[in-house]
Design a protein around this motif. Sequence first.
Motif, PDB file in Angstrom:
ATOM      1  N   SER A 199     -13.044  -2.080   0.520  1.00  0.00           N
ATOM      2  CA  SER A 199     -12.277  -2.234   1.750  1.00  0.00           C
ATOM      3  C   SER A 199     -10.819  -1.829   1.542  1.00  0.00           C
ATOM      4  O   SER A 199     -10.182  -1.276   2.452  1.00  0.00           O
ATOM      5  CB  SER A 199     -12.367  -3.681   2.256  1.00  0.00           C
ATOM      6  N   TYR A 200     -10.284  -2.064   0.330  1.00  0.00           N
ATOM      7  CA  TYR A 200      -8.896  -1.658   0.091  1.00  0.00           C
ATOM      8  C   TYR A 200      -8.790  -0.145  -0.058  1.00  0.00           C
ATOM      9  O   TYR A 200      -7.768   0.444   0.303  1.00  0.00           O
ATOM     10  CB  TYR A 200      -8.327  -2.355  -1.139  1.00  0.00           C
ATOM     11  N   ASN A 243      -8.308   1.024   3.264  1.00  0.00           N
ATOM     12  CA  ASN A 243      -6.943   0.697   3.687  1.00  0.00           C
ATOM     13  C   ASN A 243      -5.965   1.752   3.163  1.00  0.00           C
ATOM     14  O   ASN A 243      -5.064   2.206   3.890  1.00  0.00           O
ATOM     15  CB  ASN A 243      -6.574  -0.696   3.176  1.00  0.00           C
ATOM     16  N   ARG A 301      -6.476  -5.925   7.592  1.00  0.00           N
ATOM     17  CA  ARG A 301      -6.740  -4.986   6.499  1.00  0.00           C
ATOM     18  C   ARG A 301      -6.762  -5.769   5.202  1.00  0.00           C
ATOM     19  O   ARG A 301      -6.042  -6.734   5.033  1.00  0.00           O
ATOM     20  CB  ARG A 301      -5.658  -3.926   6.410  1.00  0.00           C
ATOM     21  N   SER A 302      -7.598  -5.307   4.271  1.00  0.00           N
ATOM     22  CA  SER A 302      -7.756  -6.026   3.019  1.00  0.00           C
ATOM     23  C   SER A 302      -6.867  -5.446   1.937  1.00  0.00           C
ATOM     24  O   SER A 302      -6.763  -4.235   1.786  1.00  0.00           O
ATOM     25  CB  SER A 302      -9.212  -5.983   2.564  1.00  0.00           C
ATOM     26  N   GLU A 303      -6.226  -6.330   1.163  1.00  0.00           N
ATOM     27  CA  GLU A 303      -5.543  -5.925  -0.057  1.00  0.00           C
ATOM     28  C   GLU A 303      -6.254  -6.524  -1.266  1.00  0.00           C
ATOM     29  O   GLU A 303      -5.748  -6.493  -2.376  1.00  0.00           O
ATOM     30  CB  GLU A 303      -4.077  -6.364  -0.019  1.00  0.00           C
ATOM     31  N   THR A 339       0.801  -1.223   0.000  1.00  0.00           N
ATOM     32  CA  THR A 339       0.000   0.000   0.000  1.00  0.00           C
ATOM     33  C   THR A 339       0.839   1.281   0.000  1.00  0.00           C
ATOM     34  O   THR A 339       0.485   2.243  -0.705  1.00  0.00           O
ATOM     35  CB  THR A 339      -0.972  -0.025   1.190  1.00  0.00           C
ATOM     36  N   ALA A 383     -12.311  -8.331   1.159  1.00  0.00           N
ATOM     37  CA  ALA A 383     -12.247  -8.330   2.621  1.00  0.00           C
ATOM     38  C   ALA A 383     -12.841  -9.620   3.185  1.00  0.00           C
ATOM     39  O   ALA A 383     -13.869 -10.098   2.717  1.00  0.00           O
ATOM     40  CB  ALA A 383     -12.998  -7.128   3.174  1.00  0.00           C
ATOM     41  N   GLY A 435      -5.192  -0.689  14.143  1.00  0.00           N
ATOM     42  CA  GLY A 435      -4.316  -1.398  13.211  1.00  0.00           C
ATOM     43  C   GLY A 435      -4.204  -2.881  13.470  1.00  0.00           C
ATOM     44  O   GLY A 435      -3.511  -3.578  12.726  1.00  0.00           O
ATOM     45  N   HIS A 444     -13.137  -0.752  10.263  1.00  0.00           N
ATOM     46  CA  HIS A 444     -12.449  -2.039  10.239  1.00  0.00           C
ATOM     47  C   HIS A 444     -13.054  -2.893  11.341  1.00  0.00           C
ATOM     48  O   HIS A 444     -13.084  -2.472  12.500  1.00  0.00           O
ATOM     49  CB  HIS A 444     -10.946  -1.865  10.449  1.00  0.00           C
ATOM     50  N   VAL A 484      -3.551   3.995   5.588  1.00  0.00           N
ATOM     51  CA  VAL A 484      -2.092   3.965   5.487  1.00  0.00           C
ATOM     52  C   VAL A 484      -1.556   5.363   5.175  1.00  0.00           C
ATOM     53  O   VAL A 484      -0.523   5.787   5.718  1.00  0.00           O
ATOM     54  CB  VAL A 484      -1.647   2.946   4.428  1.00  0.00           C
TER      55      VAL A 484
END
Length: 434
Positions: free
Chosen positions: A183-184, A187, A420-422, A163, A425, A416, A356, A191
């Motif tokens: 969801s990303y 994120n 977290r989704s990349e 990210t 999710a 945190g 989250h 970040v």
Amino acid sequence: MMFEPAWESLPRARLAEWQLERLRATVARAAERVPFYGRRFADAGIEAGTIRSLDDLSRIPFTSKRDLRDQYPWGLLAIPREKVLRLHASSGTRGKPTVVAYTRADIDLWAACCARSLVCAGVRPGDVVHVAYGYGLFTGGLGLHYGAERLGTTVVPASGGNTPRQILLLQDFGARVLCCTPSYALNIAGVAEAAGLDPRALPMAIGVFGAEPWTEAMRARIEGDLGLQALDIYGLSEILGPGVAMECAEGRDGLHIWEDHFLPEIVDPATGQPLSDGQVGELVLTTLTKEAMPVIRYRTGDLSALLPEPCPCGRSHRRMARVSGRTDDMLIIRGVNVFPSEIERALLGIPEVAPHYLIVVERRDALDSLEIRIELAAGLDGSAIPPAPDDVADQVAQVLAAALGLTAAVTIHPSGSLPRSEGKAQRVLDRRLP
């Protein structure tokens, strides 16, 4: 602006004529070239000539995900295997993957549908489009990539993950359009903020978000965090990939299904009977122009409704309501039916709660327990600023009890610490499963 205005604004009566012609051709082709469909249609007494109107579609048997898995890997091909140009597949986390095949014409169709969808969102030739969907067997990245290229944009094929580097690319290349899961997107905002950057200062103006159900509350949170217009895209690999339907920037009320290529129905998930426009049920799709692997009356498992009212954008294709969940995502907890989207809607309506969360279901002493793990919004975690964390947990528990009709334990976790989704999710941890 429309990418293919002659098709996108086609009068409804003319569109229905095209649909019927293409449905007959698809049924005839599938019956002749795909043994699975040949047997199904023969058993049901279905022939292309017996389809006299679109209402006859309801006489055709459904196709299920299990059927696709049972025909793995090549059983549903309507062309010789040597003419397959590309394969994509699901993850196969619950068994063998579902495979989808493409000819050159199918790839061109996919690119055109994604280009239509991007224009629908307000994307224009010359824009910089940052694609943070995964590339590979997953259809998300490549579909929007080719659609953006077809439209004439500059594509940044970032894929998922890393990210901080994504944020650097967004800053340096000045992407006007962000394509990823909702969801990303959250994120990315988190970040950036943790790195001392203002997420709203990133250059994006349009977000094309899909691949997972999301709520209006999630839309509001994303738009507030990133300062862009968040729009919903829908697709699934079994049908084509992303670009089956798209929310328009003008209407922002449902997603236009590209009905010249995909014939939609809504059915009762329990009985399979057709439902009227506006009623929520399971979305069923039939491909009308796909060559390599036509799919007829596929039960998507996605819950939606068809919205026939005219749209201010001028497109004549019907809209589908945003997917509210999946038939197989419903949790039955102490006899109560609960969809994760209901929990998300309740949580994101509380400003003190960060976007989250994790839903944990366990079975203790023969009874199901529901735990909702949350984080506090920035500035609250570990601080003395009222309301205190315990008060927030009590508030969340009360809101969930009112929304769901059952009690849930609410636990607050350090900022945190929740996943977290990349990509897509994973919001539910059901420990009752074998």
